[in-house]
Design a protein around this motif. Structure first.
Motif, PDB file in Angstrom:
ATOM      1  N   LEU A   4       0.842  -1.196   0.000  1.00  0.00           N
ATOM      2  CA  LEU A   4       0.000   0.000   0.000  1.00  0.00           C
ATOM      3  C   LEU A   4       0.881   1.252   0.000  1.00  0.00           C
ATOM      4  O   LEU A   4       1.886   1.317   0.694  1.00  0.00           O
ATOM      5  N   LYS A   9       0.065   0.119  -6.007  1.00  0.00           N
ATOM      6  CA  LYS A   9      -1.112   0.094  -5.139  1.00  0.00           C
ATOM      7  C   LYS A   9      -1.192   1.403  -4.340  1.00  0.00           C
ATOM      8  O   LYS A   9      -0.902   1.450  -3.146  1.00  0.00           O
ATOM      9  N   ALA A  11      -2.559   4.517  -2.204  1.00  0.00           N
ATOM     10  CA  ALA A  11      -3.610   4.685  -1.198  1.00  0.00           C
ATOM     11  C   ALA A  11      -4.730   5.497  -1.834  1.00  0.00           C
ATOM     12  O   ALA A  11      -4.481   6.419  -2.610  1.00  0.00           O
ATOM     13  N   PHE A  35      -0.681   8.141  -3.913  1.00  0.00           N
ATOM     14  CA  PHE A  35      -2.070   8.242  -3.462  1.00  0.00           C
ATOM     15  C   PHE A  35      -2.982   8.780  -4.550  1.00  0.00           C
ATOM     16  O   PHE A  35      -2.533   9.382  -5.525  1.00  0.00           O
ATOM     17  N   SER A  48      -9.147   5.727   5.445  1.00  0.00           N
ATOM     18  CA  SER A  48      -8.683   4.482   6.068  1.00  0.00           C
ATOM     19  C   SER A  48      -7.338   4.010   5.502  1.00  0.00           C
ATOM     20  O   SER A  48      -6.518   3.468   6.256  1.00  0.00           O
ATOM     21  N   ASP A  49      -7.087   4.204   4.211  1.00  0.00           N
ATOM     22  CA  ASP A  49      -5.779   3.804   3.661  1.00  0.00           C
ATOM     23  C   ASP A  49      -4.649   4.618   4.292  1.00  0.00           C
ATOM     24  O   ASP A  49      -3.585   4.090   4.592  1.00  0.00           O
ATOM     25  N   LYS A  52      -4.006   3.296   7.737  1.00  0.00           N
ATOM     26  CA  LYS A  52      -3.240   2.032   7.693  1.00  0.00           C
ATOM     27  C   LYS A  52      -1.752   2.303   7.510  1.00  0.00           C
ATOM     28  O   LYS A  52      -0.911   1.622   8.102  1.00  0.00           O
TER      29      LYS A  52
END
Length: 89
Positions: A4, A9, A11, A35, A48-49, A52
């Protein structure tokens, strides 16, 4: 699986206004994370990403269990500086 906050990938977060988007973007930029920010005034904020990335999970116990199973004849094991000890079977 890609990590992430990387190019593969990024965010993904949703904010309600541009000012909040700029605040969130500065946090991503400061940490060097990739992002995508969506500005959607009619939907609830979802960061939420980002949460995390800021608070990565602790080592999960199933990793230790797997190591214990594979190394069942050992009575101690060190993993990332953490020493695990147990009684022999």
């Amino acid at each position: 699986m890609a990590k992430l906050g990387t190019e593969k990938k990024p965010a993904i977060v949703r904010v309600q206004n541009e000012h909040r988007g700029e605040e969130i973007a500065s946090i991503f930029d400061k940490n060097g994370w990739e992002f995508i920010i969506g500005i959607e005034p009619d939907k609830p904020e979802d960061i939420s990403d980002l949460e995390k990335l800021l608070n990565p999970p602790k080592m999960r116990i199933y990793i230790v269990n797997t190591l214990l199973y594979i190394n069942f004849m050992l009575t101690e094991y060190e993993f990332q500086g953490i020493k695990f000890e147990w009684d022999s079977p």
